[in-house]
Design an enzyme around this catalytic site. Sequence first.
Site, PDB file in Angstrom:
ATOM      1  N   SER A 105     -12.239   3.915   4.534  1.00 17.72           N
ATOM      2  CA  SER A 105     -13.473   3.291   4.010  1.00 17.72           C
ATOM      3  C   SER A 105     -14.478   3.043   4.928  1.00 17.72           C
ATOM      4  O   SER A 105     -13.957   3.073   6.015  1.00 17.72           O
ATOM      5  CB  SER A 105     -13.209   1.941   3.255  1.00 17.72           C
ATOM      6  N   ALA A 161       0.868  -1.203   0.032  1.00 13.87           N
ATOM      7  CA  ALA A 161      -0.188   0.127   0.235  1.00 13.87           C
ATOM      8  C   ALA A 161       0.790   1.186  -0.139  1.00 13.87           C
ATOM      9  O   ALA A 161       0.473   2.111  -0.765  1.00 13.87           O
ATOM     10  CB  ALA A 161      -0.957  -0.029   1.270  1.00 13.87           C
ATOM     11  N   ALA A 184     -16.985   9.423  -2.172  1.00 13.86           N
ATOM     12  CA  ALA A 184     -16.120   9.815  -1.031  1.00 13.86           C
ATOM     13  C   ALA A 184     -16.511  11.248  -0.335  1.00 13.86           C
ATOM     14  O   ALA A 184     -16.942  12.031  -1.273  1.00 13.86           O
ATOM     15  CB  ALA A 184     -14.575   9.818  -1.336  1.00 13.86           C
ATOM     16  N   ASP A 209      -5.267   3.409  -2.529  1.00 11.84           N
ATOM     17  CA  ASP A 209      -3.683   3.981  -2.610  1.00 11.84           C
ATOM     18  C   ASP A 209      -3.788   4.939  -3.401  1.00 11.84           C
ATOM     19  O   ASP A 209      -2.874   5.997  -3.213  1.00 11.84           O
ATOM     20  CB  ASP A 209      -2.824   3.005  -2.688  1.00 11.84           C
TER      21      ASP A 209
HETATM   22  O1  KDG Z   1      -3.706  -1.547  -1.126  1.00 13.82           O
HETATM   23  C1  KDG Z   1      -3.434  -2.489  -2.023  1.00 13.82           C
HETATM   24  C2  KDG Z   1      -2.660  -3.538  -0.986  1.00 13.82           C
HETATM   25  O2  KDG Z   1      -3.846  -4.335  -0.734  1.00 13.82           O
HETATM   26  C3  KDG Z   1      -1.666  -4.383  -1.827  1.00 13.82           C
HETATM   27  O3  KDG Z   1      -0.851  -3.690  -2.439  1.00 13.82           O
HETATM   28  C4  KDG Z   1      -0.973  -5.296  -0.840  1.00 13.82           C
HETATM   29  O4  KDG Z   1      -0.113  -3.871   0.805  1.00 13.82           O
HETATM   30  C5  KDG Z   1      -1.010  -4.709   0.688  1.00 13.82           C
HETATM   31  C6  KDG Z   1      -1.371  -5.542   1.600  1.00 13.82           C
HETATM   32  O5  KDG Z   1      -0.716  -5.660   2.564  1.00 13.82           O
HETATM   33  O6  KDG Z   1      -2.700  -5.834   1.666  1.00 13.82           O
END
Ligand code: KDG
Length: 312
Positions: free
Chosen positions: A193, A33, A228, A254
């Site tokens: 969210s 993320a 949002a 993200d």
């Molecule tokens: O926000 C997208 C993420 O879910 C992905 O890139 C993976 O960071 C991640 C996670 O830990 O779930």
Amino acid sequence: SVDVLTLGEAMAAFRAGGPLRLGGQLSLSIAGAEANVAIGLARLGHSARWVGVTGADELGALVLRTLRAEGVDVSACTVAPEAPTGLIIFEPRVADLTRVTYYRSGSAGSRLSAAEAVAAFEGGAPRVLHVTGITPALGDGPLAAVTRAVAQAKAGGATVCLDVNHRARLWSVERAAATLRPLLPSVDLVVASEDELPVLVDAGADPLTTLFGAGVGEVVVKRGGDGASAHTPNLTVDRPARRVPVVDTVGAGDAFVAGYLSGLLDGLDLIGRLDRAVTTGAFAVAARGDWEGLPTRAELGLLDAVPGTTIR
Ligand code: KDG
């Protein structure tokens, strides 16, 4: 110093074309993320530093090479020689529903510690520190890194942004609540969210009253395809989601954060920030991959072109 500093775990990411149990082809990229947010900001022309630990392996090299290629500063990253780079597998199931499998326990990324957080501030405090609820879920070291970074950012006058990013595969709502709520007095901007609000707010309590009461200055609530809202103690603005063909929703949150922070760095007002956030979020949804489809600054206006436009 950089515009935005962020820290967390980046993983090698396999994306399957269909059900994993059938085999078939996987495509290899990176995910995580905080790294996604750093890439989103770098594409928009902001300076972004991502800090994390990678393994001394080819997948770690892929993570660092990709971030460098995207213009993200990885100078404060470290390599753990004795732990592998973590892995995440995305398996599309129905329409916009993707199953995620982690192979990350004991990973190099989970070796993140306060030492990396301290090194991350070399060169001075950033304008914005971005952290997510994923990092503290990875263990005591990563939690210490986040706590340290938040304290240091606050002391240096940076804006601190927390994306709740609850991952039920990593920890319970109760543990997330007990860990993240104490950070709130140092957090300026909360992104969540709607279904993540119970991590920060007791059932029955009013989310905005609670968060503003805890010292947060700005609250952004995402509702996926339903748009949002951004709130300050005296202003609320709403934005619908931008309509695009839905290809892959992973990474949209993200991308949304990257757009929001970009607007903040550019000095846009609440509605301008939210506009940019729903725009970058839509770019992410419309392309396969967590971050691959994110726009450059010059591309931000593309979604306003009439459908079927060819860019010549
Ligand atoms: O926000 C997208 C993420 O879910 C992905 O890139 C993976 O960071 C991640 C996670 O830990 O779930």
